[in-house]
Design a protein around this motif. Sequence first.
Motif, PDB file in Angstrom:
ATOM      1  N   PHE A   9       0.829  -1.214   0.000  1.00 54.26           N
ATOM      2  CA  PHE A   9       0.000   0.000   0.000  1.00 54.26           C
ATOM      3  C   PHE A   9       0.859   1.258   0.000  1.00 54.26           C
ATOM      4  CE2 PHE A   9      -3.475  -2.583   2.075  1.00 54.26           C
ATOM      5  CZ  PHE A   9      -4.413  -2.386   1.076  1.00 54.26           C
ATOM      6  N   GLY A  10       1.871   1.262   0.843  1.00 57.16           N
ATOM      7  CA  GLY A  10       2.716   2.440   0.964  1.00 57.16           C
ATOM      8  C   GLY A  10       3.425   2.797  -0.324  1.00 57.16           C
ATOM      9  N   ASP A  11       3.881   1.780  -1.049  1.00 55.96           N
ATOM     10  CA  ASP A  11       4.565   2.013  -2.319  1.00 55.96           C
ATOM     11  C   ASP A  11       3.621   2.631  -3.350  1.00 55.96           C
ATOM     12  OD1 ASP A  11       6.981   0.746  -1.356  1.00 55.96           O
ATOM     13  OD2 ASP A  11       5.969  -1.173  -1.664  1.00 55.96           O
ATOM     14  N   VAL A  12       2.412   2.106  -3.407  1.00 53.85           N
ATOM     15  CA  VAL A  12       1.405   2.617  -4.342  1.00 53.85           C
ATOM     16  C   VAL A  12       1.045   4.058  -3.983  1.00 53.85           C
ATOM     17  CG1 VAL A  12      -0.982   2.337  -5.145  1.00 53.85           C
ATOM     18  CG2 VAL A  12       0.496   0.329  -4.855  1.00 53.85           C
ATOM     19  N   ILE A  13       0.852   4.309  -2.700  1.00 49.92           N
ATOM     20  CA  ILE A  13       0.476   5.651  -2.246  1.00 49.92           C
ATOM     21  C   ILE A  13       1.595   6.650  -2.517  1.00 49.92           C
ATOM     22  CG2 ILE A  13       0.017   7.014  -0.156  1.00 49.92           C
ATOM     23  CD1 ILE A  13      -1.718   4.517   0.707  1.00 49.92           C
ATOM     24  N   ARG A  14       2.831   6.267  -2.236  1.00 46.13           N
ATOM     25  CA  ARG A  14       3.967   7.160  -2.487  1.00 46.13           C
ATOM     26  C   ARG A  14       4.037   7.542  -3.966  1.00 46.13           C
ATOM     27  NH1 ARG A  14       7.600   4.013  -1.269  1.00 46.13           N
ATOM     28  NH2 ARG A  14       7.698   4.475   0.952  1.00 46.13           N
ATOM     29  N   GLU A  15       3.910   6.556  -4.846  1.00 45.97           N
ATOM     30  CA  GLU A  15       3.976   6.828  -6.283  1.00 45.97           C
ATOM     31  C   GLU A  15       2.824   7.726  -6.736  1.00 45.97           C
ATOM     32  OE1 GLU A  15       6.479   6.248  -8.412  1.00 45.97           O
ATOM     33  OE2 GLU A  15       7.477   5.619  -6.573  1.00 45.97           O
ATOM     34  N   ALA A  16       1.620   7.475  -6.235  1.00 46.03           N
ATOM     35  CA  ALA A  16       0.471   8.304  -6.603  1.00 46.03           C
ATOM     36  C   ALA A  16       0.645   9.736  -6.097  1.00 46.03           C
ATOM     37  CB  ALA A  16      -0.820   7.689  -6.049  1.00 46.03           C
ATOM     38  N   ARG A  17       1.195   9.878  -4.890  1.00 48.34           N
ATOM     39  CA  ARG A  17       1.421  11.217  -4.332  1.00 48.34           C
ATOM     40  C   ARG A  17       2.441  11.972  -5.174  1.00 48.34           C
ATOM     41  NH1 ARG A  17       5.485  13.075  -1.442  1.00 48.34           N
ATOM     42  NH2 ARG A  17       6.265  11.057  -0.734  1.00 48.34           N
ATOM     43  N   LYS A  18       3.526  11.304  -5.520  1.00 45.79           N
ATOM     44  CA  LYS A  18       4.568  11.948  -6.331  1.00 45.79           C
ATOM     45  C   LYS A  18       4.039  12.317  -7.720  1.00 45.79           C
ATOM     46  CE  LYS A  18       8.613  10.049  -4.040  1.00 45.79           C
ATOM     47  NZ  LYS A  18       9.822   9.232  -4.205  1.00 45.79           N
ATOM     48  N   LYS A  19       3.200  11.456  -8.270  1.00 46.14           N
ATOM     49  CA  LYS A  19       2.597  11.718  -9.578  1.00 46.14           C
ATOM     50  C   LYS A  19       1.765  13.010  -9.547  1.00 46.14           C
ATOM     51  CE  LYS A  19       0.440   8.828 -13.091  1.00 46.14           C
ATOM     52  NZ  LYS A  19      -0.247   7.566 -13.330  1.00 46.14           N
ATOM     53  N   GLN A  20       1.120  13.256  -8.397  1.00 52.43           N
ATOM     54  CA  GLN A  20       0.334  14.484  -8.216  1.00 52.43           C
ATOM     55  C   GLN A  20       1.234  15.693  -7.962  1.00 52.43           C
ATOM     56  OE1 GLN A  20      -2.944  14.996  -8.446  1.00 52.43           O
ATOM     57  NE2 GLN A  20      -3.567  12.868  -8.686  1.00 52.43           N
ATOM     58  N   GLY A  21       2.495  15.432  -7.624  1.00 53.00           N
ATOM     59  CA  GLY A  21       3.416  16.517  -7.291  1.00 53.00           C
ATOM     60  C   GLY A  21       3.209  17.044  -5.886  1.00 53.00           C
ATOM     61  N   ALA A  39       3.765   9.419   6.360  1.00 57.60           N
ATOM     62  CA  ALA A  39       5.092   8.792   6.329  1.00 57.60           C
ATOM     63  C   ALA A  39       5.017   7.333   6.775  1.00 57.60           C
ATOM     64  CB  ALA A  39       6.068   9.577   7.199  1.00 57.60           C
ATOM     65  N   ARG A  40       4.229   7.049   7.830  1.00 56.50           N
ATOM     66  CA  ARG A  40       4.094   5.669   8.303  1.00 56.50           C
ATOM     67  C   ARG A  40       3.438   4.788   7.243  1.00 56.50           C
ATOM     68  NH1 ARG A  40       2.548   8.103  13.087  1.00 56.50           N
ATOM     69  NH2 ARG A  40       0.373   7.611  12.741  1.00 56.50           N
ATOM     70  N   VAL A  41       2.429   5.325   6.573  1.00 51.46           N
ATOM     71  CA  VAL A  41       1.758   4.554   5.520  1.00 51.46           C
ATOM     72  C   VAL A  41       2.742   4.258   4.391  1.00 51.46           C
ATOM     73  CG1 VAL A  41      -0.045   4.634   3.742  1.00 51.46           C
ATOM     74  CG2 VAL A  41      -0.549   5.414   6.063  1.00 51.46           C
ATOM     75  N   GLU A  42       3.478   5.267   3.969  1.00 49.01           N
ATOM     76  CA  GLU A  42       4.422   5.078   2.873  1.00 49.01           C
ATOM     77  C   GLU A  42       5.556   4.122   3.246  1.00 49.01           C
ATOM     78  OE1 GLU A  42       5.717   8.789   1.208  1.00 49.01           O
ATOM     79  OE2 GLU A  42       3.720   9.245   0.450  1.00 49.01           O
ATOM     80  N   ALA A  43       5.845   4.003   4.523  1.00 48.71           N
ATOM     81  CA  ALA A  43       6.872   3.077   4.997  1.00 48.71           C
ATOM     82  C   ALA A  43       6.313   1.662   5.178  1.00 48.71           C
ATOM     83  CB  ALA A  43       7.471   3.576   6.305  1.00 48.71           C
ATOM     84  N   ASN A  44       5.059   1.468   4.806  1.00 53.21           N
ATOM     85  CA  ASN A  44       4.372   0.179   4.940  1.00 53.21           C
ATOM     86  C   ASN A  44       4.298  -0.285   6.389  1.00 53.21           C
ATOM     87  OD1 ASN A  44       3.664  -0.505   2.156  1.00 53.21           O
ATOM     88  ND2 ASN A  44       5.865  -0.593   1.833  1.00 53.21           N
ATOM     89  N   ASN A  45       4.194   0.670   7.311  1.00 49.66           N
ATOM     90  CA  ASN A  45       4.005   0.327   8.716  1.00 49.66           C
ATOM     91  C   ASN A  45       2.539   0.028   8.970  1.00 49.66           C
ATOM     92  OD1 ASN A  45       6.691   0.595   9.357  1.00 49.66           O
ATOM     93  ND2 ASN A  45       6.502   2.694  10.040  1.00 49.66           N
ATOM     94  N   ASP A  46       2.268  -0.522  10.116  1.00 48.21           N
ATOM     95  CA  ASP A  46       0.915  -0.918  10.486  1.00 48.21           C
ATOM     96  C   ASP A  46      -0.006   0.289  10.548  1.00 48.21           C
ATOM     97  OD1 ASP A  46      -1.121  -2.611  11.322  1.00 48.21           O
ATOM     98  OD2 ASP A  46      -0.603  -2.370  13.429  1.00 48.21           O
ATOM     99  N   VAL A  47      -0.992   0.326   9.673  1.00 45.98           N
ATOM    100  CA  VAL A  47      -1.977   1.409   9.656  1.00 45.98           C
ATOM    101  C   VAL A  47      -3.369   0.804   9.501  1.00 45.98           C
ATOM    102  CG1 VAL A  47      -0.435   3.172   8.726  1.00 45.98           C
ATOM    103  CG2 VAL A  47      -1.729   1.733   7.170  1.00 45.98           C
ATOM    104  N   ILE A  52      -5.980   4.280   5.284  1.00 43.51           N
ATOM    105  CA  ILE A  52      -5.696   4.027   3.874  1.00 43.51           C
ATOM    106  C   ILE A  52      -6.847   4.520   3.002  1.00 43.51           C
ATOM    107  CG2 ILE A  52      -5.350   2.211   2.145  1.00 43.51           C
ATOM    108  CD1 ILE A  52      -3.737   0.718   4.324  1.00 43.51           C
ATOM    109  N   ALA A  53      -8.075   4.331   3.460  1.00 46.42           N
ATOM    110  CA  ALA A  53      -9.242   4.784   2.698  1.00 46.42           C
ATOM    111  C   ALA A  53      -9.238   6.307   2.544  1.00 46.42           C
ATOM    112  CB  ALA A  53     -10.529   4.319   3.373  1.00 46.42           C
ATOM    113  N   LYS A  54      -8.888   7.036   3.588  1.00 46.71           N
ATOM    114  CA  LYS A  54      -8.828   8.507   3.511  1.00 46.71           C
ATOM    115  C   LYS A  54      -7.780   8.961   2.507  1.00 46.71           C
ATOM    116  CE  LYS A  54     -10.338   9.521   8.219  1.00 46.71           C
ATOM    117  NZ  LYS A  54      -9.931  10.083   9.516  1.00 46.71           N
ATOM    118  N   ILE A  55      -6.633   8.313   2.553  1.00 47.94           N
ATOM    119  CA  ILE A  55      -5.550   8.669   1.631  1.00 47.94           C
ATOM    120  C   ILE A  55      -5.940   8.324   0.195  1.00 47.94           C
ATOM    121  CG2 ILE A  55      -3.180   8.146   0.965  1.00 47.94           C
ATOM    122  CD1 ILE A  55      -2.614   7.725   3.996  1.00 47.94           C
ATOM    123  N   ALA A  56      -6.489   7.138   0.010  1.00 48.84           N
ATOM    124  CA  ALA A  56      -6.900   6.717  -1.331  1.00 48.84           C
ATOM    125  C   ALA A  56      -7.927   7.681  -1.912  1.00 48.84           C
ATOM    126  CB  ALA A  56      -7.471   5.299  -1.281  1.00 48.84           C
TER     127      ALA A  56
END
Length: 69
Positions: A9-21, A39-47, A52-56
Amino acid sequence: MSEAGQAGFGDVIREARKKQGWSQTALGERSGLSRPTIARVEANNDVTTATIAKIAQALGLTLELKDRG
């Protein structure tokens, strides 16, 4: 990448965030979460799935559950 070569999840979120700038702070503001939480989500820590739904939603992503079988 996580187990079996799939992005977590964190990898996908990081890439999507960067894509948005967006910075982690900007994503936090748009999702109603703090930068450390992003940062915790992007590090794939327990969330939570709620986090995740809010971020997505802020990124315009959808969540999908799949059977690995």
